[in-house]
Design an enzyme around this catalytic site. Structure first.
Site, PDB file in Angstrom:
ATOM      1  CB  SER A  20      -0.885   0.018   1.238  1.00 35.50           C
ATOM      2  OG  SER A  20      -0.079   0.140   2.389  1.00 35.50           O
ATOM      3  CD  GLU A  37       3.095   5.249   3.650  1.00 31.42           C
ATOM      4  OE1 GLU A  37       3.369   6.156   2.853  1.00 31.42           O
ATOM      5  OE2 GLU A  37       3.363   4.044   3.410  1.00 31.42           O
ATOM      6  CB  CYS A  90       2.157  -4.308   9.370  1.00 33.45           C
ATOM      7  SG  CYS A  90       1.998  -2.857   8.292  1.00 33.45           S
TER       8      CYS A  90
HETATM    9  N1  DGL Z   1       2.321  -2.731   4.784  1.00 25.69           N
HETATM   10  C1  DGL Z   1       1.028  -3.273   4.816  1.00 25.69           C
HETATM   11  C2  DGL Z   1       0.880  -4.523   5.601  1.00 25.69           C
HETATM   12  O1  DGL Z   1       1.837  -5.282   5.626  1.00 25.69           O
HETATM   13  C3  DGL Z   1      -0.142  -2.369   4.672  1.00 25.69           C
HETATM   14  C4  DGL Z   1      -0.451  -1.443   5.724  1.00 25.69           C
HETATM   15  C5  DGL Z   1      -1.643  -0.584   5.417  1.00 25.69           C
HETATM   16  O2  DGL Z   1      -1.732  -0.027   4.334  1.00 25.69           O
HETATM   17  O3  DGL Z   1      -2.501  -0.463   6.299  1.00 25.69           O
HETATM   18  O4  DGL Z   1      -0.135  -4.807   6.176  1.00 25.69           O
END
Ligand code: DGL
Length: 269
Positions: free
Chosen positions: A11, A152, A186
């Site tokens: 994302s 971010e 994440c």
């Molecule tokens: N980096 C992502 C994950 O591993 C997405 C985080 C997101 O956009 O909420 O879940």
């Protein structure tokens, strides 16, 4: 051997943790990265929206003629992996199994923590993966939805008081639980690990989902005879759905080389 690039998507910035490890292990491979920075975060969105975005991301990469795809986003993997894997003829890798395996192998006290986005934790994907490997494991899973916006926005220093206060709140139960192993479920979270470590203290092993998956992808690509032979240097191209400048600055710092000229803004449909 297959000279086509490996596609990786997330994302936003999080998937760079996977790209960094992949490039270290397979330096001769071309990589195409897509960060859907215009629509991050995914983790607080509905299942239907995540599936819609994931299909668009995957289609974009497949149109770039890739030989394999790494979904470097736990959120997408936890709700849409089976669907995506079924659509495409290339190999599609998810980022949940490899860290779960590593955590189960590492823990000494049988207590494993998982932190992730709201969607990932709600899906129960990590608990299921961990219990499949070792049913006796005790698992605590905690959503940390504000970690992605913090990353971010560059709020990742161990001295950032807002980040620390949020982490204290999110990780309180984890400390009480006494896990000796914590899966960063994440791909954004390794970028904020200084804050996480400061809050939970030493003695807890942090498992990086993107890096663990990159190790598996590297082994598998080699085992399938698809790897580009050594000697050449692969090219990494980056596509984002929001400002090129914001992404380039962070990515260049994180990856340790100037990626500026290799980043392009695109629109997904
Ligand atoms: N980096 C992502 C994950 O591993 C997405 C985080 C997101 O956009 O909420 O879940």
């Amino acid at each position: 051997m297959d000279a086509r690039p490996i596609g990786v998507f997330d994302s936003g910035l999080g998937g760079l943790t996977t790209v960094k490890k992949l490039a270290e292990l397979l330096p001769e491979e071309d990589i195409v990265y897509l960060g859907d920075t215009g629509r991050t975060p995914y983790g607080s969105r509905s299942r239907d929206t995540i599936i819609k975005y994931a299909r668009q991301d995957a289609n974009f990469l497949v149109d770039r003629n890739i030989k394999a795809m790494v979904i470097a986003c736990n959120t997408v993997c936890s709700v849409a992996y089976t669907m995506l894997e079924g659509i495409f003829s290339i190999k599609v890798y998810e980022v949940i199994s490899a860290p779960a395996k590593e955590a189960a192998a590492y823990t000494k006290n049988g207590r494993v923590g998982v932190i992730g986005t709201a969607a990932t934790i709600r899906s129960g994907a990590y608990e299921a993966a961990l219990k499949r490997i070792a049913s006796e494991l005790l698992v605590i899973s905690l959503p940390c939805p504000l970690f992605v916006p913090l990353v971010e926005n560059g709020r990742i220093d161990a001295g950032d008081t807002a980040a620390l206060a949020i982490a204290e709140d999110y990780l309180k139960e984890l400390k009480e639980f006494g896990a000796d192993t914590l899966i960063l479920g994440c791909t954004h979270y390794p970028l904020i690990k200084d804050v996480i470590s400061k809050v939970i203290g030493g003695g807890v092993e942090l498992i990086d989902s993107g890096a663990e998956t990159a190790k598996l992808v590297a082994r598998d690509i080699q085992a399938r005879g698809m790897a580009v032979p050594g000697g050449s240097k692969g090219v990494i191209r980056y596509f984002v759905t929001d400002s090129v400048d914001a992404f380039s600055g962070f990515a260049s710092r994180f990856l340790g080389s100037d990626v500026g000229g290799m980043v392009e803004q695109v629109q997904l449909d």
